[in-house]
Motif scaffolding. Structure first.
Motif, PDB file in Angstrom:
ATOM      1  N   GLN A 171      20.064  -2.557  -0.279  1.00  0.00           N
ATOM      2  CA  GLN A 171      18.795  -1.841  -0.467  1.00  0.00           C
ATOM      3  C   GLN A 171      17.760  -2.789  -1.060  1.00  0.00           C
ATOM      4  OE1 GLN A 171      18.232   2.416  -2.221  1.00  0.00           O
ATOM      5  NE2 GLN A 171      18.195   1.075  -3.994  1.00  0.00           N
ATOM      6  N   LEU A 172      16.503  -2.580  -0.703  1.00  0.00           N
ATOM      7  CA  LEU A 172      15.417  -3.344  -1.303  1.00  0.00           C
ATOM      8  C   LEU A 172      14.808  -2.518  -2.424  1.00  0.00           C
ATOM      9  CD1 LEU A 172      13.540  -4.592   1.908  1.00  0.00           C
ATOM     10  CD2 LEU A 172      15.418  -5.691   0.687  1.00  0.00           C
ATOM     11  N   GLN A 173      14.592  -3.154  -3.558  1.00  0.00           N
ATOM     12  CA  GLN A 173      13.795  -2.490  -4.585  1.00  0.00           C
ATOM     13  C   GLN A 173      12.380  -3.055  -4.498  1.00  0.00           C
ATOM     14  OE1 GLN A 173      13.331  -1.977  -9.370  1.00  0.00           O
ATOM     15  NE2 GLN A 173      15.419  -2.079  -8.582  1.00  0.00           N
ATOM     16  N   LEU A 174      11.445  -2.189  -4.156  1.00  0.00           N
ATOM     17  CA  LEU A 174      10.042  -2.611  -4.024  1.00  0.00           C
ATOM     18  C   LEU A 174       9.455  -2.784  -5.419  1.00  0.00           C
ATOM     19  CD1 LEU A 174       8.995   0.011  -1.303  1.00  0.00           C
ATOM     20  CD2 LEU A 174       9.647  -2.371  -0.897  1.00  0.00           C
ATOM     21  N   ARG A 175       9.028  -3.999  -5.749  1.00  0.00           N
ATOM     22  CA  ARG A 175       8.418  -4.247  -7.053  1.00  0.00           C
ATOM     23  C   ARG A 175       6.907  -4.048  -6.996  1.00  0.00           C
ATOM     24  NH1 ARG A 175      12.136  -6.142 -10.812  1.00  0.00           N
ATOM     25  NH2 ARG A 175      14.198  -6.014  -9.871  1.00  0.00           N
ATOM     26  N   ASP A 176       6.312  -4.341  -5.855  1.00  0.00           N
ATOM     27  CA  ASP A 176       4.888  -4.061  -5.630  1.00  0.00           C
ATOM     28  C   ASP A 176       4.632  -4.166  -4.135  1.00  0.00           C
ATOM     29  OD1 ASP A 176       2.340  -3.310  -6.388  1.00  0.00           O
ATOM     30  OD2 ASP A 176       1.645  -5.350  -6.757  1.00  0.00           O
ATOM     31  N   ILE A 177       3.630  -3.447  -3.642  1.00  0.00           N
ATOM     32  CA  ILE A 177       3.267  -3.523  -2.223  1.00  0.00           C
ATOM     33  C   ILE A 177       1.756  -3.643  -2.086  1.00  0.00           C
ATOM     34  CG2 ILE A 177       5.284  -2.250  -1.403  1.00  0.00           C
ATOM     35  CD1 ILE A 177       3.578   0.235  -1.165  1.00  0.00           C
ATOM     36  N   LYS A 178       1.340  -4.294  -0.993  1.00  0.00           N
ATOM     37  CA  LYS A 178      -0.095  -4.450  -0.723  1.00  0.00           C
ATOM     38  C   LYS A 178      -0.347  -4.256   0.763  1.00  0.00           C
ATOM     39  CE  LYS A 178      -1.460  -7.521  -4.512  1.00  0.00           C
ATOM     40  NZ  LYS A 178      -1.964  -8.856  -4.897  1.00  0.00           N
ATOM     41  N   SER A 179      -1.393  -3.511   1.067  1.00  0.00           N
ATOM     42  CA  SER A 179      -1.796  -3.337   2.452  1.00  0.00           C
ATOM     43  C   SER A 179      -2.332  -4.655   2.991  1.00  0.00           C
ATOM     44  CB  SER A 179      -2.884  -2.259   2.544  1.00  0.00           C
ATOM     45  OG  SER A 179      -3.498  -2.286   3.809  1.00  0.00           O
ATOM     46  N   LEU A 180      -2.114  -4.913   4.270  1.00  0.00           N
ATOM     47  CA  LEU A 180      -2.654  -6.132   4.872  1.00  0.00           C
ATOM     48  C   LEU A 180      -4.181  -6.089   4.935  1.00  0.00           C
ATOM     49  CD1 LEU A 180      -0.194  -7.056   7.759  1.00  0.00           C
ATOM     50  CD2 LEU A 180      -0.137  -7.632   5.363  1.00  0.00           C
ATOM     51  N   ASN A 181      -4.754  -4.909   4.691  1.00  0.00           N
ATOM     52  CA  ASN A 181      -6.219  -4.781   4.702  1.00  0.00           C
ATOM     53  C   ASN A 181      -6.843  -5.121   3.354  1.00  0.00           C
ATOM     54  OD1 ASN A 181      -6.151  -3.818   7.369  1.00  0.00           O
ATOM     55  ND2 ASN A 181      -5.666  -1.742   6.636  1.00  0.00           N
ATOM     56  N   ASP A 182      -5.973  -5.293   2.296  1.00  0.00           N
ATOM     57  CA  ASP A 182      -6.506  -5.586   0.954  1.00  0.00           C
ATOM     58  C   ASP A 182      -7.188  -6.949   0.933  1.00  0.00           C
ATOM     59  OD1 ASP A 182      -5.562  -3.212   0.142  1.00  0.00           O
ATOM     60  OD2 ASP A 182      -3.944  -3.974  -1.123  1.00  0.00           O
ATOM     61  N   ILE A 229      -0.293   3.403   1.651  1.00  0.00           N
ATOM     62  CA  ILE A 229      -0.232   2.037   2.191  1.00  0.00           C
ATOM     63  C   ILE A 229       0.815   1.942   3.304  1.00  0.00           C
ATOM     64  CG2 ILE A 229       0.408  -0.364   1.627  1.00  0.00           C
ATOM     65  CD1 ILE A 229      -0.845   0.037  -1.127  1.00  0.00           C
ATOM     66  N   VAL A 230       1.894   2.717   3.186  1.00  0.00           N
ATOM     67  CA  VAL A 230       2.992   2.583   4.151  1.00  0.00           C
ATOM     68  C   VAL A 230       2.983   3.662   5.228  1.00  0.00           C
ATOM     69  CG1 VAL A 230       4.388   1.538   2.330  1.00  0.00           C
ATOM     70  CG2 VAL A 230       4.700   3.940   2.837  1.00  0.00           C
ATOM     71  N   LYS A 231       2.119   4.655   5.096  1.00  0.00           N
ATOM     72  CA  LYS A 231       2.082   5.751   6.080  1.00  0.00           C
ATOM     73  C   LYS A 231       1.543   5.275   7.426  1.00  0.00           C
ATOM     74  CE  LYS A 231       1.744  10.081   3.504  1.00  0.00           C
ATOM     75  NZ  LYS A 231       0.815  11.150   3.101  1.00  0.00           N
ATOM     76  N   ASN A 232       1.832   6.068   8.453  1.00  0.00           N
ATOM     77  CA  ASN A 232       1.274   5.854   9.802  1.00  0.00           C
ATOM     78  C   ASN A 232       1.608   4.483  10.374  1.00  0.00           C
ATOM     79  OD1 ASN A 232       0.031   8.427   9.588  1.00  0.00           O
ATOM     80  ND2 ASN A 232      -1.666   7.484   8.437  1.00  0.00           N
ATOM     81  N   PHE A 233       2.794   3.980  10.004  1.00  0.00           N
ATOM     82  CA  PHE A 233       3.290   2.700  10.536  1.00  0.00           C
ATOM     83  C   PHE A 233       2.354   1.530  10.225  1.00  0.00           C
ATOM     84  CE2 PHE A 233       4.872   6.162  13.205  1.00  0.00           C
ATOM     85  CZ  PHE A 233       6.242   5.996  13.041  1.00  0.00           C
TER      86      PHE A 233
END
Length: 566
Positions: A555-566, A530-534
């Motif tokens: 520091q940020l602790q990432l609890r969850d991430i979502k692609s903008l394409n989801d 999800i975070v690769k390739n900028f």
């Protein structure tokens, strides 16, 4: 995961508090979400004092409990301090017994054997009291439903004082005194105390009777904070005061037993979370693997060398517990697959050989895996014994109540419970429980939810904000670590996975032209694409300080991430 914004507070209330406190809108929003709307409430929240604790005599039957204990002390009666084998019970027994020993030598403790006696007040414990000349039993973290046991004790001339925090049944035991803020006829202002918390109110009342101040009782608060952390009670009101000052004791001058458990923790200052994951499992391991007496021995030991010896044994119990937990979880998951129950609304599994001491942990693991109300059974004597765990907002206690015709006994809370049944009733119970869950589990509750407090920009994050957020501690139920939605993030090109199996995600994230922040996502290694390739993505984060080689960075602790394409 479903991402949901916590209830958005009224703008007028946020604005008024912002003006009163002269803080940023983000801080005012977080406070109003926690029910803090005035300057005075904010002052009490940020600057709690021991004077904020309520008068213990506001609790129903407190005067009766104190009078009976004082009578026992005057008459040189023997007092047995009885408690459950978990963290809440063993800390409560350690607290009350060690306090009473400063007044009278006629004190002994009793923790029931998890396997031979099971949860709560036991006939074996009452027989022990009778055989050894005890005329008063103080039951901690249990007893509210022990009607027959208290009657049995009374027939032997033994009085009971019950200090509990579980929901009472329709009838109360015939005890001399019943201290339980959840009693319907009890008007105590705060009803979310843990069992050790109720025990603390008892010694607070006894101390008041002896002209002691609350300052005299501060050394006992390390036990109370440990119980609050382990029992996952709300960290609001009185619990927040007890937890805050208890943590100060843990970090400055803990009792020998706790010092022995934490001396290998490489942190300058422990948080409630640290207590949950370092101290509590080890105390619990004593009762799970061997006997809860070990925990009481540890927590009442004044000599550090002796405490270290007991702590070594408990460390081994904890290691054994981890191995059992891993093996049984694997077997339980296989049983679900073999029975083709992956799409059920509930999980109910049974194996007569599973270790009773870890089935609660296994139930929690299964909830993590399938996210549904879960019960794990094993054989215990001539009956089956089980631990239940629930999902957010689903009351598993009520679900068990609806199936109680199949159970011998049950008790617990909204999210965790225990029960026993006859083996021939297992299948009928399993079917009934599945039907109840299917009818009452809202579709939204079948998917894990992550609630965030507010949306922020990376430019909002600065040392001042972090300093204020630290004053929100200690965190816990109803005062959770603030979570924020941050949109349109990109990695700086250095994203990678960490861990032996690549289970964690490390990144350096930016938002438009902001500075980059280091970010760590535990358990999110499988989302690295999800975070690769900028690529742009959204994230739910918490903000923390990361200390590395004496250098502190945000520091940020990432609890969850979502692609903008989801």
């Amino acid at each position: 995961m479903r991402w949901n914004l916590k209830s958005k507070p009224q703008k007028e209330k946020v604005q008024a508090l912002q003006n009163a406190l002269q803080v940023d809108e983000i801080v005012a929003t977080l406070l109003v979400q926690r029910g803090i709307e005035t300057f005075e409430q904010a002052k009490q929240f940020f600057r709690p004092t021991l004077e904020d604790l309520y008068d213990p005599y506001l609790m129903m039957d407190m005067d009766k409990a104190v009078n009976r204990i004082e009578l026992a002390i005057t008459n040189n009666e023997r007092i047995l301090v009885f408690g459950d084998y978990d963290v809440d019970g063993t800390t409560a027994v350690s607290l009350v017994s060690s306090y009473l020993k400063t007044i009278t030598p006629n004190i002994a403790t009793y923790i029931p054997d998890r396997y031979a006696e099971g949860y709560g007040v036991s006939y074996k414990g009452i027989d022990f009291a009778d055989d050894n000349g005890f005329s008063l039993i103080i039951a901690l973290d249990c007893g509210i439903k022990s009607i027959d046991h208290v009657k049995y004790a009374k027939e032997k001339g033994i009085d009971f004082i019950i200090c509990d925090h579980h929901r009472p049944g329709e009838f109360l035991p015939d005890a001399v005194a019943i201290l339980d803020p959840k009693r319907e006829d009890c008007s105590y202002p705060y009803d979310e105390l843990c069992g050790c918390g109720v025990g603390f109110k008892l010694i607070q009342a006894l101390g008041k009777n002896r002209n002691q101040t609350i300052e005299n009782l501060v050394p006992y608060l390390d036990l109370v904070a440990t119980a609050i952390a382990a029992d996952i009670v709300p960290i609001t009101g009185e619990n927040r005061v007890l937890a805050k000052f208890g943590l100060e004791v843990i970090n400055s001058n803990p009792r020998a037993g706790i010092k022995a458990l934490i001396q290998n923790v490489k942190k300058k200052e422990l948080t409630i979370t640290d207590v949950v994951f370092t101290v509590a499992p080890r105390i619990n391991a004593a009762g799970r693997i061997h006997h809860g007496d070990y925990a009481v021995r540890l927590l009442t030991e004044f000599n550090l060398e002796q405490a270290e010896e007991v702590a070594k044994e408990i460390e081994q119990f904890n290691s054994d517990r981890k191995d059992l937990d891993k093996q049984i979880t694997k077997e339980a998951l296989l049983q679900i697959q073999e029975n083709q129950e992956e799409k059920s609304f509930s999980t109910v599994v049974y194996n007569e050989n599973w270790h009773k001491g870890v089935i609660g942990i296994v139930a929690s693991r299964l909830v993590e895996n399938y996210y549904r109300p879960t019960i794990v059974f094993t054989k215990s004597g001539d009956k089956l014994s089980a631990s239940a765990r629930s999902v957010k907002d689903f009351d598993i206690y009520n679900a068990l109540e609806a199936c109680s015709e199949h159970l011998e006994q049950f008790g617990g809370h909204m999210y965790a419970a225990g029960m026993t049944l006859l083996e021939e009733n297992y299948q009928n119970f399993k079917q009934a429980f599945e039907e109840v869950v299917q009818q009452t589990l809202h579709p939204d509750l079948q998917t894990p939810e992550i609630e965030f407090d507010a949306e922020i920009q990376l430019t909002d994050i600065n040392p001042k904000l972090v300093r204020i957020l630290k004053q929100f501690e200690p965190y816990g139920p109803q005062n959770m670590t603030p979570l924020f939605l941050v949109k349109d993030l990109t990695d700086s090109g250095y994203a990678k996975t960490l861990g032996s199996e690549g289970e964690h995600l490390k990144a350096y994230v930016k938002q438009n032209d902001s500075d980059s922040f280091g970010a760590i996502g535990f358990g999110l290694g499988n989302k690295i694409d999800i975070v690769k390739n900028f690529s742009k993505f959204d994230a739910i984060v918490s903000i923390e300080e990361n200390e590395w080689r004496d250098v502190v960075t945000l520091q940020l602790q990432l609890r969850d991430i979502k692609s903008l394409n989801d």
